[in-house]
Design a protein around this motif. Sequence first.
Motif, mmCIF file in Angstrom:
data_model
loop_
_atom_site.group_PDB
_atom_site.id
_atom_site.type_symbol
_atom_site.label_atom_id
_atom_site.label_comp_id
_atom_site.label_asym_id
_atom_site.label_seq_id
_atom_site.Cartn_x
_atom_site.Cartn_y
_atom_site.Cartn_z
ATOM 1 N N PHE A 167 14.716 12.391 1.356
ATOM 2 C CA PHE A 167 15.449 13.480 0.707
ATOM 3 C C PHE A 167 15.285 13.459 -0.815
ATOM 4 O O PHE A 167 15.488 14.466 -1.468
ATOM 5 N N SER A 168 14.937 12.315 -1.353
ATOM 6 C CA SER A 168 14.730 12.198 -2.798
ATOM 7 C C SER A 168 13.430 12.873 -3.202
ATOM 8 O O SER A 168 12.463 12.922 -2.425
ATOM 9 N N GLU A 169 13.398 13.391 -4.424
ATOM 10 C CA GLU A 169 12.164 13.973 -4.944
ATOM 11 C C GLU A 169 11.258 12.895 -5.525
ATOM 12 O O GLU A 169 10.105 13.160 -5.867
ATOM 13 N N ASP A 170 11.769 11.683 -5.658
ATOM 14 C CA ASP A 170 11.011 10.578 -6.247
ATOM 15 C C ASP A 170 10.483 9.681 -5.129
ATOM 16 O O ASP A 170 11.180 8.800 -4.625
ATOM 17 N N TYR A 171 9.245 9.937 -4.686
ATOM 18 C CA TYR A 171 8.645 9.157 -3.618
ATOM 19 C C TYR A 171 7.147 9.041 -3.852
ATOM 20 O O TYR A 171 6.572 9.763 -4.687
ATOM 21 N N GLN A 172 6.516 8.143 -3.131
ATOM 22 C CA GLN A 172 5.088 7.900 -3.279
ATOM 23 C C GLN A 172 4.323 8.586 -2.159
ATOM 24 O O GLN A 172 4.716 8.534 -0.997
ATOM 25 N N HIS A 183 9.883 1.341 -0.090
ATOM 26 C CA HIS A 183 9.148 0.986 1.116
ATOM 27 C C HIS A 183 7.637 1.023 0.911
ATOM 28 O O HIS A 183 6.880 0.777 1.855
ATOM 29 N N PHE A 184 7.214 1.344 -0.317
ATOM 30 C CA PHE A 184 5.775 1.342 -0.620
ATOM 31 C C PHE A 184 5.380 -0.090 -0.944
ATOM 32 O O PHE A 184 5.269 -0.492 -2.111
ATOM 33 N N ALA A 185 5.199 -0.881 0.133
ATOM 34 C CA ALA A 185 4.968 -2.317 -0.006
ATOM 35 C C ALA A 185 3.982 -2.795 1.040
ATOM 36 O O ALA A 185 3.718 -2.117 2.042
ATOM 37 N N CYS A 186 3.429 -3.978 0.817
ATOM 38 C CA CYS A 186 2.469 -4.576 1.749
ATOM 39 C C CYS A 186 3.135 -4.847 3.093
ATOM 40 O O CYS A 186 4.240 -5.394 3.150
ATOM 41 N N LEU A 187 2.462 -4.487 4.161
ATOM 42 C CA LEU A 187 3.011 -4.670 5.499
ATOM 43 C C LEU A 187 3.132 -6.150 5.861
ATOM 44 O O LEU A 187 4.024 -6.542 6.620
ATOM 45 N N GLU A 188 2.266 -7.004 5.288
ATOM 46 C CA GLU A 188 2.246 -8.420 5.640
ATOM 47 C C GLU A 188 3.198 -9.242 4.776
ATOM 48 O O GLU A 188 4.080 -9.934 5.278
ATOM 49 N N LEU A 193 3.948 -2.405 -4.058
ATOM 50 C CA LEU A 193 2.584 -2.026 -4.419
ATOM 51 C C LEU A 193 2.520 -0.921 -5.473
ATOM 52 O O LEU A 193 1.422 -0.433 -5.751
ATOM 53 N N MET A 194 3.658 -0.533 -6.023
ATOM 54 C CA MET A 194 3.636 0.510 -7.048
ATOM 55 C C MET A 194 2.823 0.033 -8.252
ATOM 56 O O MET A 194 3.095 -1.007 -8.836
ATOM 57 N N GLY A 195 1.775 0.793 -8.587
ATOM 58 C CA GLY A 195 0.942 0.444 -9.729
ATOM 59 C C GLY A 195 -0.020 -0.689 -9.481
ATOM 60 O O GLY A 195 -0.643 -1.194 -10.433
ATOM 61 N N LYS A 196 -0.173 -1.140 -8.230
ATOM 62 C CA LYS A 196 -1.054 -2.250 -7.900
ATOM 63 C C LYS A 196 -2.122 -1.789 -6.918
ATOM 64 O O LYS A 196 -1.912 -0.830 -6.174
ATOM 65 N N LEU A 200 -5.302 1.074 2.614
ATOM 66 C CA LEU A 200 -4.517 1.815 3.607
ATOM 67 C C LEU A 200 -5.339 1.939 4.878
ATOM 68 O O LEU A 200 -6.412 2.539 4.885
ATOM 69 N N ALA A 201 -4.848 1.319 5.950
ATOM 70 C CA ALA A 201 -5.512 1.408 7.249
ATOM 71 C C ALA A 201 -4.561 2.102 8.211
ATOM 72 O O ALA A 201 -3.507 1.561 8.535
ATOM 73 N N ASN A 202 -4.939 3.304 8.634
ATOM 74 C CA ASN A 202 -4.028 4.163 9.406
ATOM 75 C C ASN A 202 -2.783 4.412 8.561
ATOM 76 O O ASN A 202 -2.862 5.075 7.546
ATOM 77 N N THR A 203 -1.650 3.872 8.947
ATOM 78 C CA THR A 203 -0.444 4.026 8.123
ATOM 79 C C THR A 203 0.006 2.690 7.544
ATOM 80 O O THR A 203 1.114 2.579 7.037
ATOM 81 N N SER A 204 -0.861 1.663 7.614
ATOM 82 C CA SER A 204 -0.494 0.320 7.173
ATOM 83 C C SER A 204 -0.976 0.067 5.750
ATOM 84 O O SER A 204 -2.178 0.166 5.453
ATOM 85 N N LEU A 205 -0.046 -0.288 4.868
ATOM 86 C CA LEU A 205 -0.365 -0.656 3.497
ATOM 87 C C LEU A 205 -0.577 -2.160 3.415
ATOM 88 O O LEU A 205 0.198 -2.940 3.969
ATOM 89 N N LEU A 206 -1.613 -2.559 2.726
ATOM 90 C CA LEU A 206 -1.886 -3.983 2.530
ATOM 91 C C LEU A 206 -2.251 -4.228 1.076
ATOM 92 O O LEU A 206 -3.002 -3.443 0.469
ATOM 93 N N CYS A 207 -1.728 -5.311 0.534
ATOM 94 C CA CYS A 207 -2.139 -5.703 -0.807
ATOM 95 C C CYS A 207 -3.561 -6.263 -0.743
ATOM 96 O O CYS A 207 -4.103 -6.507 0.346
#
Length: 216
Positions: A167-172, A183-188, A193-196, A200-207
């Motif tokens: 609902f927020s306008e501030d999202y990634q 929630h924009f963070a490494c799955l493992e 991960l903001m600014g890092k 992205l594999a499918n919907t999985s974020l990884l550092c």
Amino acid sequence: MCLVAHRKICKACRCSQEEHSLSSELEDDRRIGRLLADSQYSSLTARLKGGDGGRVYKRNRMIVTNPNISGKDPTFDTVTYEWAPPGLAQKLRCETCKQTVPGDCPVVFAARAGYARQWHPACFVCCRCAEPLADLIYFWKGGAPWCGRHYCESLRPRCAGCDEIIFSEDYQQVEGLAWHKKHFACLECEMPLMGKPFTLANTSLLCTICSQSKRL
């Protein structure tokens, strides 16, 4: 009031029809006509010819006839509906499967779609996920019914991390997917991960570190 048909007496108190002062169908239509005359449903009333200027409720009976071909010689089953929405044809056709709705089958009408459209109960489903909506709250958009989940998704993005509406306008947002910033963070390792750099594999974020370790 419910009457015992063959004796015309009330099932509840056993008194006669005269004692209940039952009104006629015309009197009932006059009363309903007076209630609807100055409302948005005035089109359901008509002015009586040669009357006192009052309006009467227009009963919209509809007779639906369906062939019964189970036997050698086809017969016809006829069902009379005491009231049907204005503008309906004798034969109802399902909006989804385009098949005639049998006379003994319930019909689903969506108020926002208008009475010109109707569905078999099993055909009234979400246009995105095909979830049955006959007994659920539905939403109407773009000329089709939607379930609550996909209707909300059409208005607001859904977080790929927590699966909740954002609902927020501030999202990634990355490659058509969206995340709450927290929630924009490494799955493992759950590192933000903001600014890092990330993959992205499918919907999985990884550092970068976790991504490289998965390749080894």
